[in-house]
Design a protein around this motif. Structure first.
Motif, PDB file in Angstrom:
ATOM      1  N   ALA A 243      -0.172   3.394 -11.513  1.00  0.00           N
ATOM      2  CA  ALA A 243      -0.697   4.132 -12.656  1.00  0.00           C
ATOM      3  C   ALA A 243      -1.354   5.432 -12.222  1.00  0.00           C
ATOM      4  O   ALA A 243      -1.381   6.411 -12.974  1.00  0.00           O
ATOM      5  CB  ALA A 243      -1.693   3.258 -13.418  1.00  0.00           C
ATOM      6  N   ASN A 244      -1.893   5.449 -11.005  1.00  0.00           N
ATOM      7  CA  ASN A 244      -2.546   6.639 -10.461  1.00  0.00           C
ATOM      8  C   ASN A 244      -2.041   6.888  -9.037  1.00  0.00           C
ATOM      9  O   ASN A 244      -2.761   6.642  -8.066  1.00  0.00           O
ATOM     10  CB  ASN A 244      -4.069   6.455 -10.446  1.00  0.00           C
ATOM     11  CG  ASN A 244      -4.628   6.170 -11.832  1.00  0.00           C
ATOM     12  OD1 ASN A 244      -4.723   7.053 -12.668  1.00  0.00           O
ATOM     13  ND2 ASN A 244      -4.983   4.912 -12.080  1.00  0.00           N
ATOM     14  N   PRO A 245      -0.806   7.331  -8.874  1.00  0.00           N
ATOM     15  CA  PRO A 245      -0.279   7.524  -7.514  1.00  0.00           C
ATOM     16  C   PRO A 245      -1.026   8.627  -6.775  1.00  0.00           C
ATOM     17  O   PRO A 245      -1.603   9.523  -7.397  1.00  0.00           O
ATOM     18  CB  PRO A 245       1.181   7.901  -7.770  1.00  0.00           C
ATOM     19  CG  PRO A 245       1.194   8.477  -9.148  1.00  0.00           C
ATOM     20  CD  PRO A 245       0.156   7.730  -9.909  1.00  0.00           C
ATOM     21  N   GLY A 246      -1.004   8.540  -5.468  1.00  0.00           N
ATOM     22  CA  GLY A 246      -1.672   9.561  -4.671  1.00  0.00           C
ATOM     23  C   GLY A 246      -2.410   8.941  -3.496  1.00  0.00           C
ATOM     24  O   GLY A 246      -2.400   7.722  -3.286  1.00  0.00           O
ATOM     25  N   LEU A 247      -3.085   9.783  -2.722  1.00  0.00           N
ATOM     26  CA  LEU A 247      -3.740   9.330  -1.501  1.00  0.00           C
ATOM     27  C   LEU A 247      -4.889   8.366  -1.762  1.00  0.00           C
ATOM     28  O   LEU A 247      -5.287   7.617  -0.871  1.00  0.00           O
ATOM     29  CB  LEU A 247      -4.246  10.543  -0.711  1.00  0.00           C
ATOM     30  CG  LEU A 247      -3.157  11.473  -0.155  1.00  0.00           C
ATOM     31  CD1 LEU A 247      -3.791  12.626   0.608  1.00  0.00           C
ATOM     32  CD2 LEU A 247      -2.207  10.701   0.764  1.00  0.00           C
ATOM     33  N   ALA A 248      -5.439   8.375  -2.975  1.00  0.00           N
ATOM     34  CA  ALA A 248      -6.517   7.435  -3.288  1.00  0.00           C
ATOM     35  C   ALA A 248      -6.048   5.991  -3.171  1.00  0.00           C
ATOM     36  O   ALA A 248      -6.862   5.080  -3.003  1.00  0.00           O
ATOM     37  CB  ALA A 248      -7.056   7.695  -4.694  1.00  0.00           C
ATOM     38  N   GLN A 249      -4.733   5.779  -3.240  1.00  0.00           N
ATOM     39  CA  GLN A 249      -4.192   4.427  -3.157  1.00  0.00           C
ATOM     40  C   GLN A 249      -4.133   3.891  -1.723  1.00  0.00           C
ATOM     41  O   GLN A 249      -3.740   2.749  -1.498  1.00  0.00           O
ATOM     42  CB  GLN A 249      -2.773   4.401  -3.754  1.00  0.00           C
ATOM     43  CG  GLN A 249      -2.711   4.728  -5.234  1.00  0.00           C
ATOM     44  CD  GLN A 249      -3.312   3.632  -6.095  1.00  0.00           C
ATOM     45  OE1 GLN A 249      -3.512   2.514  -5.633  1.00  0.00           O
ATOM     46  NE2 GLN A 249      -3.614   3.955  -7.335  1.00  0.00           N
TER      47      GLN A 249
ATOM     48  N   ILE B 208       0.839  -1.204   0.000  1.00  0.00           N
ATOM     49  CA  ILE B 208       0.000   0.000   0.000  1.00  0.00           C
ATOM     50  C   ILE B 208       0.871   1.249   0.000  1.00  0.00           C
ATOM     51  O   ILE B 208       0.617   2.203  -0.748  1.00  0.00           O
ATOM     52  CB  ILE B 208      -0.951  -0.014   1.211  1.00  0.00           C
ATOM     53  CG1 ILE B 208      -1.993  -1.127   1.054  1.00  0.00           C
ATOM     54  CG2 ILE B 208      -1.651   1.334   1.372  1.00  0.00           C
ATOM     55  CD1 ILE B 208      -2.857  -1.330   2.273  1.00  0.00           C
ATOM     56  N   ALA B 209       1.903   1.252   0.834  1.00  0.00           N
ATOM     57  CA  ALA B 209       2.787   2.411   0.881  1.00  0.00           C
ATOM     58  C   ALA B 209       3.483   2.623  -0.458  1.00  0.00           C
ATOM     59  O   ALA B 209       3.598   3.758  -0.948  1.00  0.00           O
ATOM     60  CB  ALA B 209       3.823   2.229   1.989  1.00  0.00           C
ATOM     61  N   ARG B 210       3.918   1.542  -1.083  1.00  0.00           N
ATOM     62  CA  ARG B 210       4.633   1.659  -2.353  1.00  0.00           C
ATOM     63  C   ARG B 210       3.732   2.193  -3.469  1.00  0.00           C
ATOM     64  O   ARG B 210       4.148   3.025  -4.273  1.00  0.00           O
ATOM     65  CB  ARG B 210       5.181   0.278  -2.750  1.00  0.00           C
ATOM     66  CG  ARG B 210       5.885   0.231  -4.095  1.00  0.00           C
ATOM     67  CD  ARG B 210       7.247   0.863  -4.077  1.00  0.00           C
ATOM     68  NE  ARG B 210       7.814   0.932  -5.417  1.00  0.00           N
ATOM     69  CZ  ARG B 210       9.056   1.297  -5.693  1.00  0.00           C
ATOM     70  NH1 ARG B 210       9.868   1.635  -4.722  1.00  0.00           N
ATOM     71  NH2 ARG B 210       9.488   1.336  -6.935  1.00  0.00           N
ATOM     72  N   ARG B 211       2.471   1.746  -3.489  1.00  0.00           N
ATOM     73  CA  ARG B 211       1.607   2.174  -4.592  1.00  0.00           C
ATOM     74  C   ARG B 211       1.187   3.635  -4.455  1.00  0.00           C
ATOM     75  O   ARG B 211       0.682   4.228  -5.409  1.00  0.00           O
ATOM     76  CB  ARG B 211       0.390   1.266  -4.704  1.00  0.00           C
ATOM     77  CG  ARG B 211      -0.672   1.437  -3.652  1.00  0.00           C
ATOM     78  CD  ARG B 211      -1.705   0.333  -3.709  1.00  0.00           C
ATOM     79  NE  ARG B 211      -2.832   0.620  -2.822  1.00  0.00           N
ATOM     80  CZ  ARG B 211      -3.762  -0.271  -2.494  1.00  0.00           C
ATOM     81  NH1 ARG B 211      -3.682  -1.513  -2.954  1.00  0.00           N
ATOM     82  NH2 ARG B 211      -4.774   0.072  -1.709  1.00  0.00           N
ATOM     83  N   LEU B 212       1.405   4.247  -3.277  1.00  0.00           N
ATOM     84  CA  LEU B 212       1.145   5.676  -3.140  1.00  0.00           C
ATOM     85  C   LEU B 212       2.032   6.494  -4.059  1.00  0.00           C
ATOM     86  O   LEU B 212       1.647   7.585  -4.506  1.00  0.00           O
ATOM     87  CB  LEU B 212       1.368   6.109  -1.693  1.00  0.00           C
ATOM     88  CG  LEU B 212       0.312   5.707  -0.663  1.00  0.00           C
ATOM     89  CD1 LEU B 212       0.828   5.958   0.749  1.00  0.00           C
ATOM     90  CD2 LEU B 212      -0.986   6.455  -0.897  1.00  0.00           C
ATOM     91  N   ILE B 213       3.214   5.964  -4.352  1.00  0.00           N
ATOM     92  CA  ILE B 213       4.169   6.702  -5.185  1.00  0.00           C
ATOM     93  C   ILE B 213       4.513   5.957  -6.469  1.00  0.00           C
ATOM     94  O   ILE B 213       5.138   6.522  -7.360  1.00  0.00           O
ATOM     95  CB  ILE B 213       5.471   6.978  -4.411  1.00  0.00           C
ATOM     96  CG1 ILE B 213       6.076   5.677  -3.883  1.00  0.00           C
ATOM     97  CG2 ILE B 213       5.225   7.959  -3.277  1.00  0.00           C
ATOM     98  CD1 ILE B 213       7.423   5.834  -3.222  1.00  0.00           C
ATOM     99  N   ASP B 214       4.098   4.699  -6.571  1.00  0.00           N
ATOM    100  CA  ASP B 214       4.461   3.870  -7.723  1.00  0.00           C
ATOM    101  C   ASP B 214       3.224   3.114  -8.188  1.00  0.00           C
ATOM    102  O   ASP B 214       2.957   1.998  -7.750  1.00  0.00           O
ATOM    103  CB  ASP B 214       5.582   2.897  -7.338  1.00  0.00           C
ATOM    104  CG  ASP B 214       5.914   1.915  -8.462  1.00  0.00           C
ATOM    105  OD1 ASP B 214       5.572   2.213  -9.631  1.00  0.00           O
ATOM    106  OD2 ASP B 214       6.497   0.852  -8.178  1.00  0.00           O
TER     107      ASP B 214
END
Length: 554
Positions: free
Chosen positions: A68-74, A60-66
């Motif tokens: 297709a749509n990075p950001g808090l929605a992840q 979860i932490a990684r997909r915040l920045i890595d």
């Protein structure tokens, strides 16, 4: 120069606080050394990624920045955001994410704060030597030492509970000393910030914050205090604790269309329990019985802290210590230590009515599941034993002063011996991690090897939530994937998988497998990964797309 009696008292109090701060720093440095040794041990033996939830937290932490749509929605909706935000600086480094070392850094810091904090909390009532009993009991617990090498959020929550209790006790003492316009308000706001952090760490923190608010309210019920700076601080304190969960509900409503998605959404504990319980099978132990649920939680807590033969004794001594200290230091607000017992009613209710089972090998169904929840009783055990030791020392000193000098040392040796025995037998949380990771790690290792042979710039359509460890082990950048967290691309991709990505990975019965079964055109099966006790993952190459590497246009 002349000083008033009040000035002299304040100076002495400040001197005491400085001395306590120095003692706390010494304990913190010792805890850091122990923490580093534990991380080195776990890292060298490949233990950092045994816990499936730790892998998921890192994902979860990684997909915040890595992604297709990075950001808090992840961030998703089920797990609260603070642990993942703290992981961000560390998961950004690919090597640390792959090895799991990224998860150790925030947990190590939390462990150091928790160990130093339990000492400082004990020192509010007792002398340094018996207070060390609390630090040694908590800091040398093998289960906690293991968890603080992973991305699990229990160490962070323990630190938050302990420091919230410290600040609230000091706030009440400041009120008692007539410092409504000096220290009391600052201490209460600081406690509020720690409690907000707890609210955003675990749902246990929501209930803990409620009890903490009641404790803070008790200090404001005397006349005149509402008009002081402490009264204004209490209003702000209340607003903070109300706003924190409401903001999370607002986030869930905006992102997922339901403010209570974390309770009743597709990834909630209730939904998982419904999916994993076979029709007609008996409910897990503690279902709709808070008494049984409390017994399972307490037994998990005991087994996480001491060998089985001493489990009941530990609980009896802890209860006795809390009760005796509440009576002995009532005027010094020792009953605030009861805040550390809040996890007991919370988990009794959660197991009984929240679809959150706890399994221990000692009782049916003789397995391991969620045993780490018992770790939340460690601060209560540690503090209660330290307070009981101090009371015993007082009693012995009145009768045999020479013997009292050796008593604390004997107790400390027993605590160290307890930790050694638990470590040699292997802590229950590590047993759970090993038992529940055997088939998962074997499968994810094979899955990762299959991912590694794909062209490095190709795109992949896959349902990742079930096995994020495969992508972590393979070092696959998540922005190369289209997965269930990519809200805009996911549903269109499932309608035509061959058009969506260069490769499609379908795991038995997951949404991608269902999409491939419905729309198999343009897909060629190139690999199958299977492992005992796990589903099979089928790799398909799209014949409709051209990507870097070996893919050709059809």
């Amino acid at each position: 120069m002349r000083f008033s009696a009040n000035s002299r008292t304040l100076t002495e109090a400040e001197t005491d606080r400085l001395g306590l701060r120095s003692e706390t720093f010494v304990v913190a440095w010792a805890a850091l050394l122990v923490s580093l040794f534990a991380v080195s041990f776990s890292y060298s033996r490949g233990l950092l990624l045994l816990c499936g939830d730790a892998v998921a937290h890192l994902h979860i932490a990684r997909r915040l920045i890595d992604s297709a749509n990075p950001g808090l929605a992840q961030l998703g909706s089920v797990w609260l955001p603070l642990p993942h935000l703290l992981l961000l600086p560390f998961v950004a480094r690919m090597e640390w994410w792959q090895s799991g070392l990224a998860g150790a850094f925030p947990s190590m810091g939390a462990y150091v704060f928790a160990t130093a904090g339990i000492y400082r909390l004990a020192r509010l009532w007792i002398a340094p030597k018996p207070a060390l009993i609390a630090a040694v009991f908590l800091g040398l617990n093998p289960g906690l030492l293991y968890l603080q090498t992973t991305a699990m959020n229990e160490p962070l929550f323990l630190a938050e509970m302990i420091w919230a209790a410290i600040l609230l006790v000091e706030y009440r003492r400041a009120l008692d000393a007539g410092e409504e316009d000096q220290r009391a308000g600052k201490l209460l706001i600081s406690a509020g910030l720690v409690l907000v952090a707890a609210v955003y760490t675990r749902y246990d923190g929501w209930i803990f914050a409620c009890f903490a608010w009641l404790f803070a309210l008790g200090g404001m019920l005397r006349g005149g205090r509402w008009k002081s700076k402490a009264g204004g601080a209490f209003v702000l304190f209340t607003a903070m604790l109300v706003a924190a969960p409401l903001l999370w509900m607002g986030y869930c409503a905006r992102q997922f269309g339901d403010p209570l998605d974390f309770m009743r959404g597709p990834y909630s504990a209730k939904a998982i329990d419904a999916r994993t319980t076979a029709p007609g099978s008996p409910h897990y132990p503690g279902w709709h019985s808070m008494r049984v649920a409390a017994l399972y939680f307490l037994k998990a807590a005991e087994l996480g802290a001491t060998p089985l033969r001493f489990a009941n004794l530990l609980l009896v001594l802890s209860v006795a210590g809390s009760v005796a200290a509440t009576i002995r230091w009532r005027r010094q607000r020792a009953w605030a230590a009861l805040l550390l017992w809040v996890p007991l009613p919370f988990y009794a209710y959660s197991v009984a009515y929240g679809s959150v089972p706890i399994f221990i090998p000692l009782w049916w169904p003789h397995s391991w599941y969620n045993t780490r929840y018992g770790m939340e009783m460690l601060p209560a055990f540690a503090l209660s034993l330290a307070l009981l030791t101090a009371i015993a020392v007082e009693w012995i000193a009145r009768r045999k002063p020479a013997l009292s000098v050796w008593f604390v040392g004997a107790v400390a040796l027993l605590v160290v011996a307890d930790s050694v025995v638990v470590m040699r037998a292997r802590p229950i949380v590590l047993d759970e991690a090993i038992a529940n990771s055997r088939t998962r790690i074997a499968f994810e290792t094979g899955y990762a090897k299959a991912l590694e042979i794909l062209p490095p710039k190709s795109t992949i359509l896959a349902y990742i939530s079930e096995h994020p460890g495969a992508y972590q082990r393979a070092g696959v950048a998540l922005k190369r994937t289209i997965n269930e967290s990519d809200y805009y691309q996911w549903q269109p991709a499932l309608k035509d998988p061959a058009k969506a990505a260069d490769f499609v990975v379908a795991t038995d019965n997951d949404p991608v497998a269902q999409a491939v079964a419905a729309q198999p055109q343009g897909l060629t099966l190139i690999n199958i990964v299977c492992s005992t006790g796990q589903p099979c993952a089928r790799f398909y190459r799209s014949e409709r797309r051209t990507a870097s590497g070996s893919i050709t246009q059809k």
